[in-house]
Design an enzyme around this catalytic site. Structure first.
Site, PDB file in Angstrom:
ATOM      1  N   GLY A  30      25.315  11.414 -29.735  1.00 23.62           N
ATOM      2  CA  GLY A  30      24.808  12.080 -28.532  1.00 23.62           C
ATOM      3  C   GLY A  30      25.296  11.380 -27.275  1.00 23.62           C
ATOM      4  N   ALA A  31      25.445  10.073 -27.364  1.00 23.65           N
ATOM      5  CA  ALA A  31      25.876   9.309 -26.186  1.00 23.65           C
ATOM      6  C   ALA A  31      27.287   9.732 -25.754  1.00 23.65           C
ATOM      7  CB  ALA A  31      25.827   7.821 -26.478  1.00 23.65           C
ATOM      8  N   GLY A  66       0.840  -1.196   0.000  1.00 30.02           N
ATOM      9  CA  GLY A  66       0.000   0.000   0.000  1.00 30.02           C
ATOM     10  C   GLY A  66       0.872   1.241   0.000  1.00 30.02           C
ATOM     11  N   GLY A  67       0.319   2.319   0.540  1.00 37.63           N
ATOM     12  CA  GLY A  67       1.047   3.585   0.569  1.00 37.63           C
ATOM     13  C   GLY A  67       2.361   3.486   1.333  1.00 37.63           C
TER      14      GLY A  67
HETATM   15  C1  HXC Z   1      -3.237  -4.009  12.684  1.00 38.00           C
HETATM   16  C2  HXC Z   1      -2.257  -5.920  11.904  1.00 38.00           C
HETATM   17  C3  HXC Z   1      -2.081  -5.324  10.634  1.00 38.00           C
HETATM   18  C4  HXC Z   1      -2.538  -4.001  10.461  1.00 38.00           C
HETATM   19  C5  HXC Z   1      -1.277  -7.308  10.566  1.00 38.00           C
HETATM   20  N1  HXC Z   1      -1.747  -7.144  11.811  1.00 38.00           N
HETATM   21  N2  HXC Z   1      -1.478  -6.209   9.819  1.00 38.00           N
HETATM   22  N3  HXC Z   1      -2.815  -5.252  12.916  1.00 38.00           N
HETATM   23  N4  HXC Z   1      -3.106  -3.377  11.495  1.00 38.00           N
HETATM   24  N5  HXC Z   1      -2.398  -3.375   9.286  1.00 38.00           N
HETATM   25  C6  HXC Z   1      -1.700  -8.098  12.911  1.00 38.00           C
HETATM   26  C7  HXC Z   1      -2.612  -9.272  12.694  1.00 38.00           C
HETATM   27  O1  HXC Z   1      -3.892  -8.991  13.185  1.00 38.00           O
HETATM   28  C8  HXC Z   1      -1.933 -10.356  13.529  1.00 38.00           C
HETATM   29  O2  HXC Z   1      -2.228 -10.149  14.892  1.00 38.00           O
HETATM   30  C9  HXC Z   1      -0.467 -10.029  13.359  1.00 38.00           C
HETATM   31  O3  HXC Z   1      -0.407  -8.674  12.936  1.00 38.00           O
HETATM   32  C10 HXC Z   1       0.207 -10.888  12.318  1.00 38.00           C
HETATM   33  O4  HXC Z   1      -0.593 -10.868  11.131  1.00 38.00           O
HETATM   34  P1  HXC Z   1      -0.978 -12.182  10.347  1.00 38.00           P
HETATM   35  O5  HXC Z   1      -2.064 -11.833   9.419  1.00 38.00           O
HETATM   36  O6  HXC Z   1      -1.211 -13.307  11.319  1.00 38.00           O
HETATM   37  O7  HXC Z   1       0.391 -12.490   9.592  1.00 38.00           O
HETATM   38  P2  HXC Z   1       0.592 -13.079   8.150  1.00 38.00           P
HETATM   39  O8  HXC Z   1      -0.291 -14.274   7.939  1.00 38.00           O
HETATM   40  O9  HXC Z   1       2.063 -13.265   8.009  1.00 38.00           O
HETATM   41  O10 HXC Z   1       0.112 -11.971   7.131  1.00 38.00           O
HETATM   42  C11 HXC Z   1       0.768 -10.729   7.068  1.00 38.00           C
HETATM   43  C12 HXC Z   1      -0.073  -9.719   6.252  1.00 38.00           C
HETATM   44  C13 HXC Z   1      -1.491  -9.636   6.816  1.00 38.00           C
HETATM   45  C14 HXC Z   1      -0.101 -10.180   4.785  1.00 38.00           C
HETATM   46  C15 HXC Z   1       0.651  -8.387   6.316  1.00 38.00           C
HETATM   47  O11 HXC Z   1      -1.409  -9.438   8.233  1.00 38.00           O
HETATM   48  C16 HXC Z   1      -2.301  -8.527   6.244  1.00 38.00           C
HETATM   49  O12 HXC Z   1      -2.820  -8.658   5.138  1.00 38.00           O
HETATM   50  N6  HXC Z   1      -2.467  -7.463   7.008  1.00 38.00           N
HETATM   51  C17 HXC Z   1      -3.256  -6.330   6.623  1.00 38.00           C
HETATM   52  C18 HXC Z   1      -2.518  -5.549   5.581  1.00 38.00           C
HETATM   53  C19 HXC Z   1      -3.233  -4.285   5.199  1.00 38.00           C
HETATM   54  O13 HXC Z   1      -4.261  -4.337   4.543  1.00 38.00           O
HETATM   55  N7  HXC Z   1      -2.743  -3.175   5.736  1.00 38.00           N
HETATM   56  C20 HXC Z   1      -3.281  -1.894   5.464  1.00 38.00           C
HETATM   57  C21 HXC Z   1      -2.697  -1.518   4.132  1.00 38.00           C
HETATM   58  S1  HXC Z   1      -3.073   0.103   3.665  1.00 38.00           S
HETATM   59  P3  HXC Z   1      -2.234 -11.330  15.956  1.00 38.00           P
HETATM   60  O14 HXC Z   1      -2.682 -10.694  17.218  1.00 38.00           O
HETATM   61  O15 HXC Z   1      -3.182 -12.366  15.435  1.00 38.00           O
HETATM   62  O16 HXC Z   1      -0.818 -11.834  16.029  1.00 38.00           O
HETATM   63  C22 HXC Z   1      -1.770   0.928   4.193  1.00 38.00           C
HETATM   64  C23 HXC Z   1      -1.885   2.344   3.848  1.00 38.00           C
HETATM   65  C24 HXC Z   1      -0.648   3.099   4.148  1.00 38.00           C
HETATM   66  O17 HXC Z   1      -0.883   0.462   4.770  1.00 38.00           O
HETATM   67  C25 HXC Z   1      -0.937   4.485   3.654  1.00 38.00           C
HETATM   68  C26 HXC Z   1       0.200   5.374   3.801  1.00 38.00           C
HETATM   69  C27 HXC Z   1      -0.163   6.744   3.290  1.00 38.00           C
END
Ligand code: HXC
Length: 510
Positions: free
Chosen positions: A404-405, A169-170
């Site tokens: 040119g290069a 993502g971002g």
């Molecule tokens: C809160 C999160 C989290 C998040 C993971 N966790 N991502 N908690 N916010 N964004 C937590 C999970 O709940 C879990 O907690 C622990 O971290 C480990 O995650 P798992 O899913 O068990 O691990 P894994 O299977 O390895 O998968 C990793 C992952 C997945 C692919 C990153 O967690 C995931 O898809 N997370 C969400 C990603 C996402 O959509 N993020 C927002 C993106 S938008 P527990 O307690 O069970 O251990 C963004 C915008 C940024 O980031 C913008 C900037 C301008």
């Protein structure tokens, strides 16, 4: 009193435990080190000084008040690499998935501010699920604050990103604005939208690895500068890179002890360029033979291989090398190689790293794809980058420097300080055969006449002496003495002063 001291130790133990044994084991099972293990490996032993170990988030939504782990998913602080200070943050995937909250971002911002104030590089180890979903816009604001600091720090202190897990993502845009991005094979990925969204929107089916793994970003997209087998190797290579770089734009790169004679003669270089001008040879051989102790740190080794970029040392001082590689696409300039070299040249210029350019270039790659994708603007990036660079610039033409290069590759016309040419150089508008076919078009059906014209053109232009007569080449040098000549040239330029006219900033063709 003893109890109070013990309380501190207990609290520290809690913070150091991260997300607990179970999650640490899961991290290890994926072949990944923990955030703390990474910091320990990155920095000199015992040099890490931690900040904000007890910081906890302030979110009360979704039951988050029940879970307020110390550190909030990121370890921050400073330490040394071979005795030189660096600031570091390392996201802890075992704590709330290393997700970025308001407070997590504040911790990162704090060390970035200190790095800029005190003039030391920032190294960010990324391993995070992205924005903390429970925090909503507070998390986005945190990212925004980090982004703004990345921009402010650009050109002030070196910024290095190491991607050691998810970065999606971002969130990808913070590393994207740093100077170097390193990835770990099979355990890190970067993408703006993941495989599921891609499938929904474009119906393309890809795995996370295919979409944004280390191989994709080092070979196809050029987002990343290098990929390593595992965390240990990646961190060791970051240490090696930091040794080449100045701590900030307020000081020069470090000078390391060297054990290699600056005047070392390399007789083998006299036969590096083959007799047949169309036979390739390996430009990396020249680079390693010039470098102190043959040490070359290559940047973007797997992308646009027709251009080589990286760091060497001469007399212990860091030098950025840009070189055409005749082994790939005859060393021509194209979109990818121009972009790759331009970014490298600009990095060197903003951190006062002198530039050595090794030229064997037959011109720009022709083709519809190149034109449609804007080779004009992309080629101009390199031209612009060389022309604006005020660092010491030394150029050696080994063979072809056409069209040119020739001008683009740090020619005299772009304010290079020393322009050397080997006797094997050919400095001309184009190769003799192509030139003859144009200027003697009327003889195109007469092979004998054409051959005579070609020979005539070769005799006149397939050498460095016409350019030397004009002073566009300062000296024609023996290949075997290149290390000596180049080292002396850079030594003479240590106090070079050169400036651009005042402007807010330039408008490089992005
Ligand atoms: C809160 C999160 C989290 C998040 C993971 N966790 N991502 N908690 N916010 N964004 C937590 C999970 O709940 C879990 O907690 C622990 O971290 C480990 O995650 P798992 O899913 O068990 O691990 P894994 O299977 O390895 O998968 C990793 C992952 C997945 C692919 C990153 O967690 C995931 O898809 N997370 C969400 C990603 C996402 O959509 N993020 C927002 C993106 S938008 P527990 O307690 O069970 O251990 C963004 C915008 C940024 O980031 C913008 C900037 C301008």
């Amino acid at each position: 009193m003893k109890d109070i001291l013990q309380t501190l130790e207990d609290r520290r133990d809690m913070a150091r435990a991260g997300g607990g044994e179970h999650r640490v084991a899961a991290q290890h099972a994926k072949g990944k080190l923990t955030a703390r293990e990474r910091v320990e490996l990155l920095l000199d032993e015992g040099s890490f000084e931690e900040f904000d170990m007890f910081v906890a988030h302030r979110c009360v939504d979704f039951g988050m008040q029940e879970e307020r782990p110390y550190g909030d998913g990121v370890i921050t602080g400073w330490g040394t690499i071979n005795g030189r200070m660096v600031y570091v943050f390392s996201q802890d995937f075992t704590v709330l998935g290393g997700s970025v909250s308001e407070t997590h971002a504040k911790k990162i911002c704090k060390i970035m501010d200190m790095a800029m104030q005190n003039g030391a590089p920032v190294i960010g180890i990324n391993d995070s699920g992205g924005a903390r979903i429970q925090e909503g816009v507070d998390s986005l604001a945190g990212y925004g604050d980090v982004f703004q600091r990345n921009i402010m720090a650009s050109g002030v202190v070196p910024q290095i990103s190491v991607i050691m897990g998810p970065c999606a993502g971002g969130a990808v845009y913070s590393p994207a604005m740093t100077d170097f991005i390193f990835m770990v094979k099979d355990s890190s990925y970067m993408f703006v939208t993941g495989p599921d969204v891609v499938k929904t929107v474009t119906n393309e089916q890809v795995t996370a690895e295919e979409l944004g793994g280390a191989s994709t970003h080092t070979k196809k997209s050029s987002v990343a500068d290098a990929a390593f087998e595992n965390d240990v190797e990646a961190l060791a290579e970051v240490r090696r890179l930091v040794d080449f770089l100045p701590s900030s734009n307020r000081e020069k790169p470090p000078v390391r002890p060297f054990f290699d004679e600056p005047g070392r003669i390399e007789p083998s270089l006299d036969t590096l360029v083959p007799d047949n001008p169309n036979t390739p040879y390996d430009m990396k051989e020249l680079i390693t033979k010039l470098a102190d102790e043959g040490d070359f740190y290559e940047i973007q080794e797997d992308f646009a291989k027709n251009m080589i970029t990286g760091f060497i040392r001469l007399e212990g001082q860091t030098v950025g090398v840009v070189a055409n590689q005749p082994m790939v696409l005859a060393g021509c300039l194209d979109i990818d190689s121009s972009r790759k070299a331009a970014r490298f040249v600009r990095f060197c210029d903003c951190f006062e790293i002198p530039l050595l350019t090794l030229v064997d270039v037959p011109g720009f790659l022709p083709g519809v794809t190149q034109e449609y994708n804007g080779v004009i603007k992309h080629g101009a990036k390199l031209l612009f980058a060389y022309g604006e660079a005020t660092v010491p610039k030394v150029t050696v033409i080994t063979r072809k420097a056409y069209g040119g290069a020739y001008v683009v590759m740090a020619s005299k016309h772009l304010r290079a300080d020393f322009n050397y040419a080997w006797p094997t150089s050919e400095i001309a508008v184009m190769g003799a055969k192509g030139a003859t076919e144009i200027i003697h078009r009327k003889d195109r059906d007469d092979p004998e006449k054409l051959a005579a014209h070609t020979k005539d053109y070769e005799d006149r232009f397939a050498n460095p002496f016409v350019a030397a007569e004009r002073g566009f080449v300062d000296e024609v040098i023996m290949p075997q003495s290149t290390r000596k000549r180049v080292s002396r040239a850079f030594a003479s330029l240590r106090d070079k002063q050169s400036e651009m006219p005042w402007k807010k900033h330039d408008n490089i063709p992005l």
